[in-house]
Enzyme design. Structure first.
Site, PDB file in Angstrom:
ATOM      1  N   PHE A 106     -25.328  56.636  61.469  1.00 28.77           N
ATOM      2  CA  PHE A 106     -23.956  57.115  61.521  1.00 28.77           C
ATOM      3  C   PHE A 106     -23.431  56.891  62.944  1.00 28.77           C
ATOM      4  CE2 PHE A 106     -20.775  60.506  62.115  1.00 28.77           C
ATOM      5  CZ  PHE A 106     -19.861  60.024  61.216  1.00 28.77           C
ATOM      6  N   ASP A 107     -22.118  56.901  63.135  1.00 35.87           N
ATOM      7  CA  ASP A 107     -21.564  56.491  64.436  1.00 35.87           C
ATOM      8  C   ASP A 107     -22.047  57.326  65.624  1.00 35.87           C
ATOM      9  OD1 ASP A 107     -19.988  58.634  63.599  1.00 35.87           O
ATOM     10  OD2 ASP A 107     -18.080  57.722  64.127  1.00 35.87           O
ATOM     11  N   TYR A 112     -27.968  87.638  73.823  1.00 37.52           N
ATOM     12  CA  TYR A 112     -28.180  86.320  74.448  1.00 37.52           C
ATOM     13  C   TYR A 112     -29.527  85.748  74.040  1.00 37.52           C
ATOM     14  CZ  TYR A 112     -28.180  82.635  77.932  1.00 37.52           C
ATOM     15  OH  TYR A 112     -28.206  81.407  78.543  1.00 37.52           O
ATOM     16  N   HIS A 125     -12.956  54.751  67.969  1.00 36.16           N
ATOM     17  CA  HIS A 125     -12.042  55.004  66.855  1.00 36.16           C
ATOM     18  C   HIS A 125     -11.401  56.383  66.913  1.00 36.16           C
ATOM     19  CE1 HIS A 125     -16.090  56.214  65.821  1.00 36.16           C
ATOM     20  NE2 HIS A 125     -15.639  57.011  64.876  1.00 36.16           N
ATOM     21  N   LYS A 173     -22.024  70.088  56.915  1.00 39.74           N
ATOM     22  CA  LYS A 173     -21.805  69.429  55.625  1.00 39.74           C
ATOM     23  C   LYS A 173     -22.423  70.275  54.507  1.00 39.74           C
ATOM     24  CE  LYS A 173     -21.223  65.803  58.568  1.00 39.74           C
ATOM     25  NZ  LYS A 173     -21.395  65.876  60.024  1.00 39.74           N
ATOM     26  N   ASP A 178     -32.109  62.229  59.313  1.00 40.52           N
ATOM     27  CA  ASP A 178     -30.747  62.645  59.662  1.00 40.52           C
ATOM     28  C   ASP A 178     -30.240  63.355  58.410  1.00 40.52           C
ATOM     29  OD1 ASP A 178     -28.139  62.996  60.316  1.00 40.52           O
ATOM     30  OD2 ASP A 178     -27.750  60.918  60.887  1.00 40.52           O
ATOM     31  N   ALA A 206     -27.880  65.624  57.313  1.00 39.92           N
ATOM     32  CA  ALA A 206     -26.596  66.285  57.065  1.00 39.92           C
ATOM     33  C   ALA A 206     -26.353  66.597  55.581  1.00 39.92           C
ATOM     34  CB  ALA A 206     -25.460  65.421  57.604  1.00 39.92           C
TER      35      ALA A 206
END
Ligand code: F0G
Length: 462
Positions: A125-126, A73, A453, A259, A216, A218
């Site tokens: 990004f969304d 843990y 969406h 990604k 960001d 990714a």
């Protein structure tokens, strides 16, 4: 003539059967899911280009590392292995694992943004946009103008418009801007890269106005590959050196590791310089939402595969094949006169659905229309990056008009072959032949208030 396909720098040890349904079966399935491709069952999809996120194939080294997972843990050895790998690559003082990219956003953004603050990005990004809004902030995109012209071939179309960034900061007041986010590669603009020069200039502006600069991250490795290939002065640098320099200009990063890090689940937050107050807040939010800070919502085995994937994602032979595969698909579309955000981006081809269906207005969602046609044609699943995804203005509730209407062909890493790329290109060519006969798009019959969406119901307009 299509360009030469870069052969895979790997061989296949395990296969996963896929099957194509008949056209009638596909017609029935898509109707049943209210023309929303997110509701389709994976088994009903032949080539799944919905995303390149978490859909990548792990290597034999990653699968072996999985068995070393320490599931303690607190203080698992897998945590320390991951932190060592990430510190080695990014040279950041603090690394926080989280379960995926949006978890990184959920943990970090409320620390930096309060109600009424602005967040500025090359393009959000969304989910990133959603987490800014959930924290009470408002998003502003400042991408370079050429990004908005899909047919214009230009390098580094993902860049921030530096003059617009500074103008926007001064307009809103630097004290009201909580964060600047540089998205690499720029997913919403078509996986387009950001140059080192642009990052350096953005960092200077952030420094001048004392605004925190977040990456960001990714698709950081694909971005570094484009810099090496296309930006003067970087040809003799390693991908790792380029990544280090790039990350050196920012204060923090939030990363979806699903990604470029080639795992099925995972994310990271990085803080470049020891900042006890910020790190304490990150740990506290992480403990509340993700779990204790040495596992951050991940299994010990996930931490292990992530540590290996961080290095595999930087491998230059792999990146050459990866970008080459996407470019091969794009070159087949060139031959057929099918327009897309050009040049091809890092993680896929973003087909310009507004050009395919000029008769369909943005509020009838051309990108979604093309997505449904691709499923009908060959069982291919894509995602829409356009007005349907953008949704409604949070203040007025009115449908927003996106800069693009794309059907995104996102290519998972190490999953599909050249023959699959040909199936995709052939399907688009068939659709183009009958594009003029598709007179109308879709209307939404039900939608949830945020990130609609994923769940909305649609209906073809008669
Ligand atoms: N930032 C960018 C640029 C992304 O592309 C994504 C995810 C995220 C953040 C959120 O990460 O999914 O791990 O929570 N993009 C995926 C896509 C979903 O299909 O482009 P996540």
């Amino acid at each position: 003539m299509a360009i030469k396909y870069v052969a895979e720098p790997f061989r296949i040890k395990m296969v996963e059967p896929i099957k194509m349904l008949s056209r009638e079966e596909r017609e029935e399935k898509i109707k049943k899911v209210h023309y929303n491709l997110f509701y389709l069952e994976g088994k009903d999809v032949y080539i799944d280009l919905l995303t390149d996120s978490g859909t990548n194939a792990m290597s034999s080294n990653q699968w072996s590392a999985l068995m070393l997972g320490d599931e303690a843990y607190a203080g698992a050895s897998s945590y320390f292995r991951l932190v060592d790998a990430a510190k080695d690559i990014f040279a950041y003082d603090y690394i926080q694992p989280v379960h995926q990219g949006r978890a990184a956003e959920k943990v970090l953004f409320p620390v930096l943004l309060t109600k009424g603050k602005f967040a500025i990005s090359n393009m959000f990004f969304d989910t990133t946009r959603a987490h800014v809004e959930l924290a009470g902030g408002r998003c502003i995109d400042c991408v370079v103008p050429e990004a908005k012209i899909p047919s214009k071939r230009a390098p580094f179309k993902g860049n921030m418009d530096v003059a617009l960034l500074e103008k926007t900061i001064l307009e809103k007041g630097p004290e009201n801007v909580g964060i600047v986010v540089m998205t690499i590669t720029n997913n919403s603009a078509g996986g387009q890269p950001v140059s080192m020069k642009n990052m350096r200039e953005v960092a200077e502006i952030c420094k001048k106005y004392h605004i925190l600069l977040d990456i960001d991250a990714a698709r950081y490795a694909e971005n570094a590959y484009f810099i090496k290939r296309d930006e003067a002065g970087y040809q003799n640098k390693s991908i790792k050196e380029i990544v280090r320099e790039f990350f050196g200009y920012a204060d923090t990063f939030t990363m979806s590791a699903k990604k470029d890090t080639i795992v099925n689940m995972g994310g990271l937050i990085g803080v470049r310089k020891e900042d006890p107050d910020l790190i304490l807040k990150i740990k506290a939010a992480c403990i509340s939402y993700e779990g204790f800070y040495t596992y951050g919502g991940l299994n010990g085995r996930d931490l292990e595969t992530l540590a290996v994937g961080l290095y595999e994602g930087l491998n230059e032979d792999f990146l050459k094949y990866r970008i080459g595969q996407v470019e091969y698909l794009a070159s087949r579309l060139d031959d057929a006169g099918i327009e897309y955000q050009s040049p091809a981006g890092g993680h896929g081809v973003f087909v310009d659905a507004a050009k395919m269906f000029p008769q369909i207005p943005y509020y009838e969602f051309p990108g979604q229309t093309l997505g449904v046609e691709l499923y009908r044609e060959a069982g291919i699943r894509t995602s829409e990056i356009g007005s349907y995804m953008l949704g409604n203005d949070p203040d007025t509730g009115k449908q927003l008009h996106a800069d693009f209407e794309f059907s995104r062909l996102a290519i998972p890493r190490r999953v599909y072959t050249q023959a699959h790329m040909d199936v995709i290109a052939d399907a688009l060519i068939e659709i183009k032949k009958r594009a003029a006969s598709i007179k109308r798009g879709y209307k939404i019959t039900w939608e949830p208030p945020i990130l609609r969406h994923f769940q909305a119901h649609l209906e073809p307009i008669k």
